[in-house]
Design a protein around this motif. Structure first.
Motif, short mmCIF file in Angstrom:
data_model
loop_
_atom_site.label_atom_id
_atom_site.label_comp_id
_atom_site.label_asym_id
_atom_site.label_seq_id
_atom_site.Cartn_x
_atom_site.Cartn_y
_atom_site.Cartn_z
N GLU A 180 0.83 -1.21 0.00
CA GLU A 180 0.00 0.00 0.00
C GLU A 180 0.87 1.26 0.00
O GLU A 180 0.48 2.30 -0.54
CB GLU A 180 -0.94 0.00 1.20
N ARG A 181 2.05 1.15 0.60
CA ARG A 181 2.99 2.27 0.58
C ARG A 181 3.90 2.21 -0.64
O ARG A 181 4.18 3.23 -1.26
CB ARG A 181 3.83 2.24 1.86
N ALA A 182 4.32 1.00 -1.01
CA ALA A 182 5.29 0.86 -2.08
C ALA A 182 4.71 1.20 -3.45
O ALA A 182 5.36 1.90 -4.26
CB ALA A 182 5.85 -0.56 -2.10
N LEU A 183 3.51 0.74 -3.74
CA LEU A 183 2.98 0.88 -5.10
C LEU A 183 2.77 2.34 -5.51
O LEU A 183 3.07 2.70 -6.66
CB LEU A 183 1.69 0.08 -5.25
N VAL A 233 12.54 2.78 -3.56
CA VAL A 233 11.29 2.24 -3.00
C VAL A 233 11.60 1.16 -1.98
O VAL A 233 11.00 1.11 -0.90
CB VAL A 233 10.38 1.71 -4.12
N GLN A 234 12.53 0.28 -2.31
CA GLN A 234 12.92 -0.79 -1.40
C GLN A 234 13.40 -0.24 -0.06
O GLN A 234 13.13 -0.81 1.00
CB GLN A 234 14.03 -1.62 -2.05
N ALA A 235 14.10 0.90 -0.10
CA ALA A 235 14.67 1.47 1.12
C ALA A 235 13.63 2.10 2.04
O ALA A 235 13.86 2.18 3.25
CB ALA A 235 15.72 2.53 0.75
N VAL A 236 12.50 2.53 1.48
CA VAL A 236 11.54 3.29 2.32
C VAL A 236 10.16 2.66 2.39
O VAL A 236 9.28 3.18 3.07
CB VAL A 236 11.43 4.75 1.82
N GLN A 237 9.94 1.52 1.72
CA GLN A 237 8.59 0.96 1.64
C GLN A 237 8.06 0.50 3.00
O GLN A 237 6.85 0.42 3.20
CB GLN A 237 8.56 -0.21 0.66
N HIS A 238 8.95 0.23 3.96
CA HIS A 238 8.51 -0.23 5.28
C HIS A 238 8.38 0.92 6.27
O HIS A 238 8.23 0.70 7.47
CB HIS A 238 9.50 -1.27 5.82
#
Length: 253
Positions: A116-119, A149-154
Motif C-alpha cells: 500500500e505504501r510501495a505501489l 522504493v525498497q529502502a523506504v517501503q517499510h
C-alpha cells in the motif's frame, strides 16, 4: 516535558583499518524529522560512517545510536532504518515486484503489508509498467528507482540515502527530491549523502561536512553559505564546501 532523543546520536565514532584511520572521532546529533546533508570529498570517510550507522561495519571505538538502537545491534536496527547504498543490492533474476517482496520478507514483513505504501511510490517514479519485468532488464535509472522504493517501503524511522539521484534523468531526480521532502513531512529522518550540492542546498535542513575522517563544519546550508559570504562577499554551498575542504590535501583512500 522531556525533549525527544535525537534520531541519530554519535559520540567519538572512529573506524581504523590497520594503521589507516577512515573515520576519526566524529560527534553529531540529528534531530527527528529532518533532512541531514552529509557532504565530503571522495575518501573523506562518508561511506564508512554510513556503514557504521547502519550496522554493516563495527566501529573501532565510540558510540552510535539510530532511532534509539545501538548500531552494533544490527538485528534490532534493521527494522528501524532504510538504506539506499551507492550500489543497491538487487537480484537480477527477480522481477521488480519480487525484489520488493523479498526486501519486505527480510524484515519479516509481507508484501501485502508494504504494498500500500510501495505501489504509489512505484507509480510516482514511473516504474509501474516495469514492475513485473526482470531486474536484469532494468536501466541504471530504473534500478535506482526500485532501490529507493525498497529502502523506504517499510516506513523506516531513519532513511540513509547514498547518492539517491544517481542515474536518474532530470524529471525523475526532481520527483525523488519531492519524495524526500515528503518523507521528512511524514516524520522520517533522512541522512542524505551526495556530491550534487544544489540538491543538498535545496532540501537539507542541516549539513555536516566531513573531511579527512572528521566533521569540520555543521549547520543549516544558509549559515554555512553566509559564513563564506562574510569572508568573500558572495558564494553558494559549493563555494563553502570547497573552502571547508581545501585546508588540507584530500586523503589518499
Amino acid at each position: 516535558m522531556t525533549a525527544p532523543s535525537p534520531a541519530i546520536s554519535v559520540s567519538d565514532l572512529s573506524k581504523s583499518y590497520g594503521s589507516t584511520t577512515a573515520v576519526g572521532g566524529v560527534d553529531l546529533a540529528v534531530d527527528r524529522g529532518v533532512v541531514y546533508g552529509f557532504l565530503g570529498p571522495n575518501g573523506a570517510g562518508k561511506t564508512t560512517t554510513m556503514r557504521m550507522l547502519t550496522g554493516l561495519v563495527e566501529p573501532s571505538s565510540g558510540e552510535a545510536r539510530v532511532a534509539g538502537v545501538d548500531c552494533r545491534d544490527r538485528a534490532e536496527l534493521v527494522s528501524h532504518i532504510g538504506l539506499l547504498p551507492e550500489e543497491p543490492p538487487l537480484y537480477d533474476e527477480l522481477s521488480g515486484r519480487e525484489q520488493l517482496a523479498f526486501a519486505a520478507d527480510v524484515r519479516s514483513l509481507s508484501w501485502d503489508s508494504v504494498s500500500e505504501r510501495a505501489l504509489p511510490l512505484v507509480d510516482r517514479l514511473g516504474l509501474s509498467s516495469d514492475l513485473d519485468k526482470r531486474v536484469d532488464g532494468y536501466s541504471k535509472g530504473m534500478r535506482q528507482k526500485l532501490a529507493f522504493v525498497q529502502a523506504v517501503q517499510h516506513d523506516p524511522d531513519v532513511a540513509f540515502l547514498d547518492e539517491p539521484t544517481s542515474g536518474l534523468d532530470p524529471r525523475a531526480a526532481k520527483t525523488l527530491r519531492e519524495l524526500i521532502t515528503e518523507l521528512r513531512a511524514e516524520g522520517t529522518t533522512v541522512f542524505l549523502s551526495t556530491h550534487i550540492l544544489p540538491v543538498v542546498e535545496e532540501i537539507a535542513d542541516v549539513v555536516g561536512v566531513l573531511h579527512d575522517g572528521r566533521l569540520v563544519a555543521e549547520g543549516p546550508p544558509s549559515e554555512l553559505v553566509a559564513q563564506r559570504e562574510d569572508e568573500a562577499g558572495d558564494g553558494d554551498l559549493e563555494d563553502a564546501f570547497l573552502e571547508l575542504t581545501s585546508e588540507h590535501p584530500e586523503p589518499g583512500r
